[in-house]
Design a protein around this motif. Structure first.
Motif, short mmCIF file in Angstrom:
data_model
loop_
_atom_site.label_atom_id
_atom_site.label_comp_id
_atom_site.label_asym_id
_atom_site.label_seq_id
_atom_site.Cartn_x
_atom_site.Cartn_y
_atom_site.Cartn_z
N GLU A 51 25.89 -23.33 -24.58
CA GLU A 51 25.95 -24.27 -23.45
C GLU A 51 25.70 -25.72 -23.89
O GLU A 51 25.72 -26.63 -23.07
CB GLU A 51 24.92 -23.88 -22.39
N GLY A 52 25.45 -25.92 -25.17
CA GLY A 52 25.31 -27.29 -25.68
C GLY A 52 23.88 -27.77 -25.85
O GLY A 52 23.63 -28.98 -25.93
N TYR A 53 22.93 -26.86 -25.93
CA TYR A 53 21.53 -27.23 -26.13
C TYR A 53 21.07 -26.78 -27.52
O TYR A 53 21.56 -25.79 -28.07
CB TYR A 53 20.63 -26.54 -25.09
N ARG B 116 22.30 -28.15 -14.15
CA ARG B 116 21.66 -29.03 -13.17
C ARG B 116 20.56 -29.87 -13.78
O ARG B 116 19.99 -30.72 -13.11
CB ARG B 116 21.03 -28.20 -12.04
N ILE B 117 20.19 -29.63 -15.02
CA ILE B 117 18.98 -30.24 -15.55
C ILE B 117 19.31 -31.37 -16.51
O ILE B 117 19.47 -31.16 -17.71
CB ILE B 117 18.11 -29.18 -16.26
N PRO B 118 19.41 -32.60 -16.01
CA PRO B 118 19.45 -33.76 -16.89
C PRO B 118 18.02 -34.11 -17.26
O PRO B 118 17.08 -33.44 -16.88
CB PRO B 118 20.07 -34.85 -16.01
N LYS B 119 17.85 -35.20 -17.99
CA LYS B 119 16.49 -35.57 -18.39
C LYS B 119 15.66 -35.96 -17.18
O LYS B 119 16.14 -36.59 -16.25
CB LYS B 119 16.54 -36.74 -19.39
N MET C 206 21.16 -34.29 -28.63
CA MET C 206 21.44 -33.06 -27.89
C MET C 206 20.16 -32.58 -27.22
O MET C 206 19.11 -32.50 -27.86
CB MET C 206 21.96 -31.98 -28.86
N PRO C 207 20.18 -32.25 -25.92
CA PRO C 207 18.97 -31.82 -25.23
C PRO C 207 18.43 -30.51 -25.80
O PRO C 207 19.18 -29.68 -26.30
CB PRO C 207 19.42 -31.65 -23.77
N PRO D 48 10.68 -30.88 -25.38
CA PRO D 48 11.98 -30.37 -24.90
C PRO D 48 12.28 -30.87 -23.49
O PRO D 48 11.38 -31.27 -22.75
CB PRO D 48 11.78 -28.85 -24.90
N GLU D 49 13.55 -30.87 -23.16
CA GLU D 49 13.94 -31.20 -21.78
C GLU D 49 13.66 -30.04 -20.84
O GLU D 49 13.39 -30.24 -19.65
CB GLU D 49 15.43 -31.56 -21.70
#
Length: 475
Positions: free
Chosen positions: A24-26, A114-117, A1-2, A46-47
């Motif tokens: 939001e899944g972080y 909008r923020i993937p790795k 999980m990011p 962290p991402e």
């Protein structure tokens, strides 16, 4: 999980932001100072770093310096000092986006989505750089000259951020192609990219095109219309020739950039929008400000990351590369095998290209139509071979000296209308030496004979017994 790292000395902000981001899944880590953030970053990466701009022991943007160049995670600055200037400075320093307190949750959600790795973007840019080495191409842009390599580096750096970009360059230098490249290297690549030329739309219609209108808001408005800011939501809006926009519309554009909302013509209801703006002009923006064509406050808001596009005359051998590319496209379309003559290539370098890449493309298309198999120099439009100022021949560093000599000689002959005596005088060599060198550049011809010249040509122009010597060679 990011993972998201929250850096803020306000416990209340940390509390609700943590709950929202988890939803939001972080996963979320939180600290209350720069020192604590630096310690946290030694243990995990962290991402996303979401940091207040003003912290007890410094500014949150300083965390950018904790990572090697190109390896920093996404850094979003939150500022309670709602001056746009502080946010712009953060973006210039390396932040990828900013939020103003009180934080708009929809805007925050959009940023997180909008923020993937970051590795994804580094890999994509690495692939483009490899393509540049193989083909002289960077995405949609063609060119391998040093000035273009510097341009590619700027595009690669700014594309993954949310910074506004101001493209400055002469007409025909490819500003829209650069804007599209920025969009396709950004997190918004799957969302719309919409271009609007502010100088090509009637001043009375620009407001409706940008912000939309309600049915019945003016004569002819027989239905509701969504404007560019509405249709480009979460994507990129490219405003070309922004200095041609009416001053009153510049005020409304500035308000959208500062508030993230707009109103359709004919209503007072605000509509939220998340749009990245890329603007362009073929004027000097500073001069446009001094002349009152561009508002100074809007200029500073657009000028977060200025990029100057080089004119074609400064791009060296890109001229030949682009011409051959355009010709290859036409050959493929028409199933032909037309080519440029050496004289036509020399003519390309002799021309100043005031219309830049657009002019070159149009010239190649015209010459392609006129040519049977070989595009000759005399197929150029009137005035093409006789520029108003002295022509400049650009040669890439490292070009072999024989090739340099050949190009200089061919360009000089072209400039002299193929009068050999005049070309020899300009080059500072004898007429005999000129013919000998021309002969050497044209393999397969009789020794001493230049391509396109017969014995009578040479005898007529040779001096001081050179004609007799030449006749002896031919005998």
């Amino acid at each position: 999980m990011p993972q998201v790292l929250l850096v803020d000395d306000d416990p209340e902000s940390i509390g609700w932001l943590s709950e929202f981001i988890k939803a939001e899944g972080y996963t979320v880590g939180s600290v209350d100072s720069l020192r604590a953030a630096r310690i946290h970053l030694t243990r995990s990466r962290p991402e996303v770093i979401l940091t207040d701009l003003m912290l007890p022991d410094g500014q949150g943007i300083e965390l950018v310096n904790e990572f090697p160049a190109g390896e920093a995670p996404e850094l979003v600055v939150i500022t309670g000092h709602a001056s746009v200037e502080s946010a712009i400075e953060a973006l210039r320093a390396g932040a990828t986006d900013y939020l103003v307190k009180p934080v708009d949750v929809e805007r925050l959600r959009g940023i997180l989505q909008r923020i993937p790795k970051a590795e994804h973007f580094r890999a994509e840019i690495g692939e483009l750089r490899n393509e540049l080495l193989r083909l002289g191409r960077f995405g949609h842009i063609l060119g391998n000259s040093p000035v273009m390599r510097r341009l590619y580096d700027q595009l690669a750096r700014v594309a993954p951020t949310s910074a506004s970009v101001l493209l400055i360059g002469e007409s025909g230098t490819g500003k829209e192609v650069c804007a599209q490249t920025i969009h396709e290297l950004s997190r918004r690549k799957r969302q719309p990219f919409l271009p609007l030329n502010c100088g090509a739309v009637s001043p009375q219609l620009v407001e409706s095109e940008l912000f939309g209108h309600e049915k019945g808001s003016f004569t002819g408005a027989d239905r509701q219309h969504q404007g560019f800011f509405e249709r480009a939501n979460r994507g990129t809006l490219f405003l070309d020739e922004v200095t041609e926009m009416r001053p009153d519309l510049q005020v409304k554009l500035l308000r959208v950039l500062e508030t993230g909302s707009f109103m359709r013509v004919g209503t007072n209801d605000p509509i939220a929008t998340d749009v990245r703006l890329i603007a362009a002009t073929n004027r000097s923006p500073e001069k446009a400000v001094s002349e009152g064509r561009l508002r100074e406050d809007l200029y500073h808001r657009l000028n977060v990351f200025p990029i100057h596009l080089p004119p074609l005359r400064e791009r060296g051998t890109d001229i030949e590369l682009l011409a051959e590319h355009f010709l290859a496209e036409l050959n493929e379309q028409e199933q032909t095998a037309k080519r440029f003559s050496p004289e036509a290539i020399a003519a390309l370098y002799a021309h100043s290209w005031p219309g830049n890449v657009r002019e070159l493309k149009n010239y190649v298309h015209r010459a392609f139509i006129l040519a049977d198999e070989v595009i000759e120099a005399d197929m150029a439009p009137e005035g093409f071979l006789q520029p108003a100022h002295s022509p400049v021949l650009t040669i890439r560093i490292g070009t072999p000296l024989d090739e340099v000599n050949r190009r200089v000689m061919e360009a000089t002959l072209l400039e002299c209308g193929n009068v050999k005596r005049k070309a020899a005088e300009i080059l500072g060599i004898s007429l005999k030496t000129l013919y000998n060198r021309l002969a050497a550049y044209n393999a397969g011809k009789v020794e001493g004979d230049a391509e396109g010249f017969d014995g009578e040509d040479i005898e007529e122009e040779y001096e001081d017994g050179a004609a007799e010597e030449y006749r002896g060679k031919r005998a």
